[in-house]
Design an enzyme around this catalytic site. Structure first.
Site, PDB file in Angstrom:
ATOM      1  CG  ASP A 273      -2.236   0.832   0.869  1.00 32.78           C
ATOM      2  OD1 ASP A 273      -2.178   1.684  -0.051  1.00 32.78           O
ATOM      3  OD2 ASP A 273      -3.261   0.660   1.539  1.00 32.78           O
TER       4      ASP A 273
HETATM    5  C1  BGC Z   1      -5.131   3.142   0.227  1.00 28.66           C
HETATM    6  C2  BGC Z   1      -5.312   2.187  -0.922  1.00 28.66           C
HETATM    7  C3  BGC Z   1      -5.176   2.925  -2.227  1.00 28.66           C
HETATM    8  C4  BGC Z   1      -3.827   3.596  -2.256  1.00 28.66           C
HETATM    9  C5  BGC Z   1      -3.532   4.325  -3.554  1.00 28.66           C
HETATM   10  C6  BGC Z   1      -3.904   3.994   0.093  1.00 28.66           C
HETATM   11  O1  BGC Z   1      -3.877   5.025   1.017  1.00 28.66           O
HETATM   12  O2  BGC Z   1      -5.093   2.401   1.421  1.00 28.66           O
HETATM   13  O3  BGC Z   1      -6.552   1.547  -0.834  1.00 28.66           O
HETATM   14  O4  BGC Z   1      -5.337   2.051  -3.314  1.00 28.66           O
HETATM   15  O5  BGC Z   1      -3.790   4.537  -1.203  1.00 28.66           O
HETATM   16  O6  BGC Z   1      -4.250   5.490  -3.673  1.00 28.66           O
END
Ligand code: BGC
Length: 743
Positions: A273
């Protein structure tokens, strides 16, 4: 009709997809043989769009993927640099959070889930993919498969259910929608099963918080939706931000190696993530970035989202012998294979001419259907709804969300445009003028506001009308990532406003737009009807107008339990029985307890003195403008042989006044097992549209695979013995029959 029997555990990709995956793997292996170590490490690096040295980095072969760039011309230029100016011409993965639509915004995932409609959710994902692909995006970070039982958690808005079965079926449908049958076709984008795993169990419903989930619970509740999504063909997985039983998911070998690769044979790749690799040292698992990179790499995280720690540290780790070239190859291979499967080596460019316009008529119609099918009718005293054009001449439309094209879109809307939205007020004006006069007032500035200056105008609007509809709830920003709430009542002065309007004694309907289940105990008795609309998206207005005036009847059912008060959380239908289950006979109100009553006065069972043990609305609940009767439940046999299946039949009749759709639910309980089992487990659902008076015989089949559970040794098994099966329109249905599974 929804197929009740997608074999979640057994469903495999099509043989053609397997063949195509093997061909892609071979091409990836050949390409790997030509790559330098630096180029390999480059493939593991995902960079945020707009980064100043992006173009040169791509040219140098240091970037495998770009996130958060959606300008088509820019994306085509970045792909041109990657394909024509980098040494090996490796195209880029272009990632974006396409969560519930791209330009056309569908209901938030939890809202879509309320439709219990795999075909609908697949089609919404398909349209989202087409619109995203039309600017050059080829990878979405969806579906979110995190089962959640905590409405305080802001990300419950993105969840598909509290229930592993519903979440599995809907998540798999989303994957099929995004990826289509063939990833290389225009309009297909790679899906990402996230957040692996257990994110929905964050303690206290606080985002990013720690999770402690016993392995048996992890396997029973939190992992099945991921398995289903991978079986549906999802080619990528995202690691959760959270730590699981003491080990952050981003460095969790048990999750990434044992479960994902060894047990499930996942051949795609895992992305971290956002910055979750650098955060390993914030968790206190590692001392510095170099250690973080190594910990994530060793556990099996292929791609580093945004942080750059792989790019900065893996070269040195390789030189020092901390990682091997063979390990590096294994990490890069599935990323390249995904690019081959997406057809990017053949054509990485986006040609807008091959796509329909975004937010076109068909996409809008679909968004309207999805919104209509996601609104749950929670209360309808005295048949307040539908409103009848013949009997009212004026309508008051009140509240901060009646005419707000932005807030109705909900969380995770990066690319939708409020200018495309049609609000409820606008739709009602179009539908009703000039026959019915609308008196509108906002009442409060926004859902959080405590300022009551607007009350008088709202009360006056209500006073002038025959019937009142109030649009209340939560603004988009009150749910979603990092937007958790400890108090999930209607925020701001909205409850006061409802009380003030309710005193006028006019028929009063609440339309609630929110990113989570709210606690409604403090307003439920003050209103006549409640339509729970979640955040319905671009076409909220026309959908809600049609429902309010009975052009269509509501059909949605809750995909999550609604607590009476926040202190009941976690409260979910599939709980365990305990050794002291409560019953309605033994519980009473706290005030009714006698003075100095003996300790055993209330029967010693599992309930709250001040909130009982039932939710305000159970999982699977939802009213219609019609009524459905269930009768004559029958089983094709009293015993089930392990290789056989049992047919469960029930008669469903629409006994109400209008045509409507019903979501028929089948639950089971394993009455005696070597580990305690939930009191009910969803194992099938179907949707049926029936004319008034019409009836049909609904049939489900149950086989051994539906009766499996995770035992003490973490094996999926069945045990011979007695089972109970229920069929009805809600998880609290009581009509049941028993059968026995033979050895
Ligand atoms: C989130 C993800 C997301 C990623 C990219 C993160 O903060 O937890 O779900 O896909 O950001 O934007």
């Amino acid at each position: 009709m929804t197929d009740n029997h997608i074999e979640v555990a057994a469903a495999r990709q099509q043989p053609s997809q397997d063949a195509e995956a093997s061909a892609a793997l071979e091409r990836a292996q050949t390409l790997l043989g030509r790559m330098t170590s630096a180029e390999k490490i480059g493939q593991l690096h995902q960079v945020n769009g707009g980064y100043s040295e992006l173009e040169q980095q791509i040219r140098d072969g240091n970037v495998g993927s770009v996130i958060n760039e959606v300008r088509m011309d820019t994306l085509n230029e970045l792909q041109r640099i990657a394909c024509e100016e980098s040494r090996l011409g490796i195209p880029l993965l272009i990632g974006r959070d396409v969560i519930h639509g791209f330009r056309t915004i569908f209901p938030i995932p939890l809202g879509q889930a309320a439709a219990w409609d795999t075909q609908l959710i697949e089609t919404c994902a398909r349209v989202a993919a087409i619109e995203a692909a039309s600017v050059g995006v080829n990878w979405t970070f969806a579906p979110m498969l995190d089962v959640s039982r905590d409405p305080r958690w802001g990300r419950i808005a993105e969840s598909l259910s509290e229930d592993p079965y519903l979440c599995s079926h809907l998540g798999a449908a989303m994957v099929r929608g995004f990826q289509g049958d063939d990833l290389s076709q225009p309009g297909a984008i790679a899906a990402c099963a996230k957040h692996f795993a257990g994110y929905g169990a964050v303690e206290g419903g606080i985002d990013y918080n720690t999770t402690n989930i016993p392995e048996i619970e992890l396997r029973s509740t939190y992992l099945p939706s991921f398995k289903a999504a991978l079986d549906a063909g999802a080619v990528t997985v995202m690691a959760s931000f959270t730590d699981l039983n003491g080990v952050p998911a981003t460095a969790n070998e048990f999750l990434m190696q044992q479960v994902l690769r060894k047990e499930w044979g996942f051949g795609g790749f895992v992305v971290s993530d956002w910055d979750s690799i650098v955060q390993l040292s914030v968790h206190g698992l590692t001392a510095n970035d170099a250690e973080s990179a190594l910990a994530a790499f060793d556990s099996g995280i292929n791609m580093d989202m945004n942080s750059g720690v792989y790019s900065r540290n893996l070269g040195a780790a390789l030189a020092a012998g901390a990682i091997s070239e063979t390990q590096l190859d294994a990490m890069v291979e599935p990323i390249l294979a995904t690019k081959f499967r997406l057809g990017l080596f053949e054509n990485a460019y986006c040609d807008p001419a091959s796509f329909p316009a975004a937010v076109n008529h068909d996409h809008r119609e679909l968004a309207k259907q999805a919104a209509m099918k996601s609104c749950v009718l929670l209360k309808n005293a005295n048949n307040t709804l539908p409103l009848l054009r013949e009997t009212i001449t004026s309508l008051a439309v009140i509240g901060p969300l009646a005419d707000d094209g932005y807030e109705q879109l909900g969380t995770w809307v990066f690319d939708g445009d409020a200018a495309d939205s049609i609000t409820a007020l606008a739709a009602l004006q179009t539908a009703l003028a000039p026959a019915i006069t609308i008196h509108s007032a906002r009442g409060v500035e926004n859902t959080r506001s405590h300022n009551t200056d607007g009350f008088d105008a709202a009360i006056e609007a209500a006073r002038q009308a025959d019937s009142v509809v109030m649009f209340v709830g939560e603004e988009a920003i009150l749910s979603g990532e990092a937007h958790c709430r400890a108090d999930i009542n209607l925020p701001g002065a909205q409850v006061q406003l409802i009380e003030a309007i309710s005193e006028l004694g006019k028929p009063l309907t609440l339309v609630i737009m929110a990113g989570r289940p709210l606690t409604l105990s403090n307003v439920i008795d003050k209103v006549d009807a409640i339509l729970y609309a979640w955040h319905p998206g671009t076409m909220a207005g026309p959908a809600i107008a049609d429902l309010l005036f009975g052009v269509s009847a509501p059909s949605a059912k809750l995909p999550v339990t609604f607590p009476r008060v926040v202190g009941q959380i976690p409260i979910y239908y599939g709980h365990k029985n305990t050794g002291k289950p409560p019953s309605h006979d033994t519980i009473t109100s706290m005030e009714a307890i006698d003075n100095r009553a003996p300790q055993t006065s209330l029967g010693m069972s599992a309930f709250y003195l001040d909130a009982g043990f039932t939710p305000l609305f159970p999982f699977g609940f939802g009213l219609s403008y019609s009524r459905f009767e269930y009768r004559d439940l029958s089983l094709s046999a009293a015993t089930l042989l392990p290789t056989d299946e049992i047919k469960v039949q029930v008669t469903l009749q629409n006994t109400g006044p209008c045509a409507a759709e019903e979501i028929v639910q089948l639950y089971i309980r394993d009455l005696v097992a070597s580990v305690t089992r939930p009191v009910k487990e969803l194992k099938g659902f179907q949707k049926h549209y029936l004319q008034s008076g019409a009836s049909i015989r609904v049939e489900f089949s149950l086989s051994r695979s539906d009766l499996m559970f995770c035992n003490r040794h973490m094996e999926w098994v069945t045990e011979p013995g007695d089972f109970r099966v229920w069929v009805g329109g809600c998880s609290d249905t009581e009509m049941s029959a028993d059968f026995r599974l033979e050895a």
